[in-house]
Each structure stands twice: as structure tokens, then as C-alpha cells.
Design a protein around this motif. Structure first.
Motif, mmCIF file in Angstrom:
data_model
loop_
_atom_site.group_PDB
_atom_site.id
_atom_site.type_symbol
_atom_site.label_atom_id
_atom_site.label_comp_id
_atom_site.label_asym_id
_atom_site.label_seq_id
_atom_site.Cartn_x
_atom_site.Cartn_y
_atom_site.Cartn_z
ATOM 1 N N SER A 295 -109.349 -51.424 -44.207
ATOM 2 C CA SER A 295 -110.279 -52.509 -44.505
ATOM 3 C C SER A 295 -110.382 -53.434 -43.302
ATOM 4 C CB SER A 295 -109.809 -53.290 -45.725
ATOM 5 O OG SER A 295 -108.598 -53.955 -45.424
ATOM 6 N N GLN A 296 -111.319 -54.354 -43.392
ATOM 7 C CA GLN A 296 -111.497 -55.356 -42.330
ATOM 8 C C GLN A 296 -110.281 -56.278 -42.271
ATOM 9 O OE1 GLN A 296 -113.870 -55.316 -40.206
ATOM 10 N NE2 GLN A 296 -113.550 -57.237 -39.154
ATOM 11 N N ALA A 297 -109.663 -56.528 -43.432
ATOM 12 C CA ALA A 297 -108.486 -57.398 -43.469
ATOM 13 C C ALA A 297 -107.329 -56.784 -42.686
ATOM 14 C CB ALA A 297 -108.074 -57.649 -44.915
ATOM 15 N N GLU A 298 -107.207 -55.464 -42.698
ATOM 16 C CA GLU A 298 -106.155 -54.821 -41.920
ATOM 17 C C GLU A 298 -106.499 -54.774 -40.442
ATOM 18 O OE1 GLU A 298 -104.905 -50.987 -43.197
ATOM 19 O OE2 GLU A 298 -104.812 -51.571 -45.281
ATOM 20 N N ALA A 299 -107.778 -54.701 -40.113
ATOM 21 C CA ALA A 299 -108.191 -54.567 -38.720
ATOM 22 C C ALA A 299 -108.051 -55.879 -37.957
ATOM 23 C CB ALA A 299 -109.637 -54.079 -38.646
ATOM 24 N N GLU A 300 -108.364 -57.008 -38.593
ATOM 25 C CA GLU A 300 -108.299 -58.306 -37.923
ATOM 26 C C GLU A 300 -107.215 -59.154 -38.572
ATOM 27 O OE1 GLU A 300 -112.039 -60.265 -37.826
ATOM 28 O OE2 GLU A 300 -113.072 -58.549 -36.997
ATOM 29 N N PRO A 301 -106.369 -59.800 -37.768
ATOM 30 C CA PRO A 301 -105.329 -60.643 -38.350
ATOM 31 C C PRO A 301 -105.932 -61.922 -38.931
ATOM 32 C CG PRO A 301 -105.306 -60.810 -35.970
ATOM 33 C CD PRO A 301 -106.311 -59.746 -36.317
ATOM 34 N N SER A 302 -105.199 -62.531 -39.849
ATOM 35 C CA SER A 302 -105.651 -63.788 -40.432
ATOM 36 C C SER A 302 -105.559 -64.891 -39.382
ATOM 37 C CB SER A 302 -104.794 -64.140 -41.641
ATOM 38 O OG SER A 302 -103.473 -64.432 -41.213
ATOM 39 N N ALA A 303 -106.113 -66.047 -39.717
ATOM 40 C CA ALA A 303 -106.072 -67.173 -38.781
ATOM 41 C C ALA A 303 -104.640 -67.612 -38.520
ATOM 42 C CB ALA A 303 -106.892 -68.331 -39.334
ATOM 43 N N GLU A 304 -103.784 -67.558 -39.551
ATOM 44 C CA GLU A 304 -102.380 -67.927 -39.369
ATOM 45 C C GLU A 304 -101.694 -66.990 -38.382
ATOM 46 O OE1 GLU A 304 -100.909 -67.708 -43.323
ATOM 47 O OE2 GLU A 304 -101.139 -69.859 -43.633
ATOM 48 N N VAL A 305 -101.929 -65.690 -38.556
ATOM 49 C CA VAL A 305 -101.298 -64.706 -37.678
ATOM 50 C C VAL A 305 -101.832 -64.848 -36.254
ATOM 51 C CG1 VAL A 305 -101.046 -62.233 -37.226
ATOM 52 C CG2 VAL A 305 -100.828 -63.095 -39.537
ATOM 53 N N ALA A 306 -103.136 -65.067 -36.110
ATOM 54 C CA ALA A 306 -103.719 -65.236 -34.779
ATOM 55 C C ALA A 306 -103.155 -66.477 -34.095
ATOM 56 C CB ALA A 306 -105.237 -65.319 -34.882
ATOM 57 N N ALA A 307 -102.996 -67.582 -34.847
ATOM 58 C CA ALA A 307 -102.436 -68.799 -34.271
ATOM 59 C C ALA A 307 -100.986 -68.586 -33.869
ATOM 60 C CB ALA A 307 -102.543 -69.956 -35.260
ATOM 61 N N TRP A 308 -100.228 -67.866 -34.709
ATOM 62 C CA TRP A 308 -98.837 -67.603 -34.387
ATOM 63 C C TRP A 308 -98.725 -66.737 -33.140
ATOM 64 C CZ3 TRP A 308 -95.896 -63.097 -34.235
ATOM 65 C CH2 TRP A 308 -94.529 -63.290 -34.122
ATOM 66 N N ARG A 309 -99.570 -65.690 -33.061
ATOM 67 C CA ARG A 309 -99.545 -64.823 -31.880
ATOM 68 C C ARG A 309 -99.908 -65.586 -30.615
ATOM 69 N NH1 ARG A 309 -102.454 -59.456 -34.365
ATOM 70 N NH2 ARG A 309 -100.649 -58.711 -35.523
ATOM 71 N N ALA A 310 -100.914 -66.467 -30.721
ATOM 72 C CA ALA A 310 -101.310 -67.255 -29.550
ATOM 73 C C ALA A 310 -100.172 -68.173 -29.116
ATOM 74 C CB ALA A 310 -102.564 -68.063 -29.862
ATOM 75 N N ALA A 311 -99.483 -68.777 -30.073
ATOM 76 C CA ALA A 311 -98.349 -69.638 -29.735
ATOM 77 C C ALA A 311 -97.219 -68.831 -29.109
ATOM 78 C CB ALA A 311 -97.858 -70.366 -30.985
ATOM 79 N N GLN A 312 -96.974 -67.619 -29.622
ATOM 80 C CA GLN A 312 -95.928 -66.772 -29.054
ATOM 81 C C GLN A 312 -96.275 -66.348 -27.621
ATOM 82 O OE1 GLN A 312 -93.148 -66.636 -30.047
ATOM 83 N NE2 GLN A 312 -92.951 -66.390 -32.220
ATOM 84 N N GLN A 313 -97.537 -66.008 -27.388
ATOM 85 C CA GLN A 313 -97.950 -65.612 -26.047
ATOM 86 C C GLN A 313 -97.822 -66.781 -25.089
ATOM 87 O OE1 GLN A 313 -101.876 -64.078 -26.640
ATOM 88 N NE2 GLN A 313 -101.165 -62.054 -27.255
ATOM 89 N N ALA A 314 -98.191 -67.980 -25.543
ATOM 90 C CA ALA A 314 -98.062 -69.152 -24.688
ATOM 91 C C ALA A 314 -96.594 -69.458 -24.419
ATOM 92 C CB ALA A 314 -98.743 -70.353 -25.343
ATOM 93 N N ARG A 315 -95.739 -69.240 -25.417
ATOM 94 C CA ARG A 315 -94.320 -69.514 -25.248
ATOM 95 C C ARG A 315 -93.694 -68.536 -24.266
ATOM 96 N NH1 ARG A 315 -92.221 -69.341 -30.540
ATOM 97 N NH2 ARG A 315 -93.045 -71.427 -30.761
ATOM 98 N N THR A 316 -94.095 -67.260 -24.323
ATOM 99 C CA THR A 316 -93.503 -66.274 -23.432
ATOM 100 C C THR A 316 -94.061 -66.363 -22.020
ATOM 101 O OG1 THR A 316 -95.110 -64.615 -24.137
ATOM 102 C CG2 THR A 316 -92.994 -64.651 -25.274
ATOM 103 N N ALA A 317 -95.146 -67.112 -21.844
ATOM 104 C CA ALA A 317 -95.717 -67.271 -20.508
ATOM 105 C C ALA A 317 -94.845 -68.149 -19.627
ATOM 106 C CB ALA A 317 -97.129 -67.859 -20.599
#
Length: 139
Positions: free
Chosen positions: A16-38
Motif C-alpha cells: 500500500s501507499q502507507a507502506e511505501a511512504e513513512p508517516s510524518a513522525e517517522v520522516a521527522a525522526w529520520r531527519a533528526a537522526q540524519q542531522a544528529r549523525t552529521a
């Protein structure tokens, strides 16, 4: 020491589309993790600030949930204490803990909610019950 083998097999496409794209919470968490690991260089850039703002949108909601659940647990533990008088040695120390958590959660939620209001952002709304254009009138 060798790296563990990854299983070989077919990978399936998202159902489904829900499996293909992460939710806003997951996207925000991933962005924060990427910024933290930078590293420190990433912490001062606009990407880190945007990720922090996106992640902080959910903090008042989480603090509110903590407040509600601590109230519920406090009422349940008080009922258990009043009705059953448990004899466990740890019970007199454990049952008031939710009552001590309530003021902490209330202060955290109030502070985060005030910051959210001061920033002029609409509350995070997963169900889209409150459209963005109506937020200024409702708030």
C-alpha cells in the motif's frame, strides 16, 4: 570475525501507499537522526533546525499523552490500594509514583503547549480534524 550473512530471497513491493511512504513522525525522526549523525557541522545548519522543529511538533502531544496515562494509572493504583491493600513490600513505594508524575507531566505539557502557541504553529493533527486555515480562529 565475518559479517553475518543476509538471507537471500525475493523482496516484495509495498502493498500500500502507507507502506511505501513513512508517516510524518517517522520522516521527522529520520531527519533528526540524519542531522544528529552529521556531527557538529550538521547541528548548526538549516537542515538540523528544520528537523528539530519537525520533531518538536509532536512533543506537546506526547507530553499530553503522558499526562493522561499517568492520571489513569494513578486512579487505578489508588483504587487497588483502597480496595485490596496489597501486602507486597514494594507497594507502598510504587503506588504513589503516578501521582508524583502528574505535576511533572502537567508542567512539561503546559510549557511545550505555550511554546507551540508562541511559535504560531498549528497543533500537530494526524486526523486533520482542524484545518490549518481555521487554526487561528480556534486557538
Amino acid at each position: 570475525m565475518a559479517a553475518p550473512a543476509t538471507p537471500a530471497g525475493k523482496t516484495r513491493a509495498p502493498a500500500s501507499q502507507a507502506e511505501a511512504e513513512p508517516s510524518a513522525e517517522v520522516a521527522a525522526w529520520r531527519a533528526a537522526q540524519q542531522a544528529r549523525t552529521a556531527g557538529e557541522k550538521g547541528r548548526s545548519g538549516p537542515a538540523f533546525r528544520a528537523a528539530a522543529v519537525a520533531a518538536s511538533d509532536y512533543l506537546p502531544e506526547w507530553a499530553g499523552l503522558l499526562l493522561c496515562w499517568s492520571l489513569a494509572l494513578a486512579m487505578v493504583s489508588a483504587a487497588v490500594e483502597a480496595l485490596f491493600h496489597p501486602g507486597a513490600a514494594w507497594w507502598p513505594l510504587a503506588w504513589p509514583v503516578p501521582w508524583y508524575l502528574i505535576p511533572v507531566a502537567a508542567l512539561a505539557w503546559g510549557n511545550l503547549r505555550l511554546r507551540e502557541k508562541a511559535a504560531g504553529r498549528p497543533p500537530c493533527d494526524e486526523h486533520n480534524d482542524l484545518p490549518g486555515e481555521d487554526w487561528d480562529r480556534a486557538a
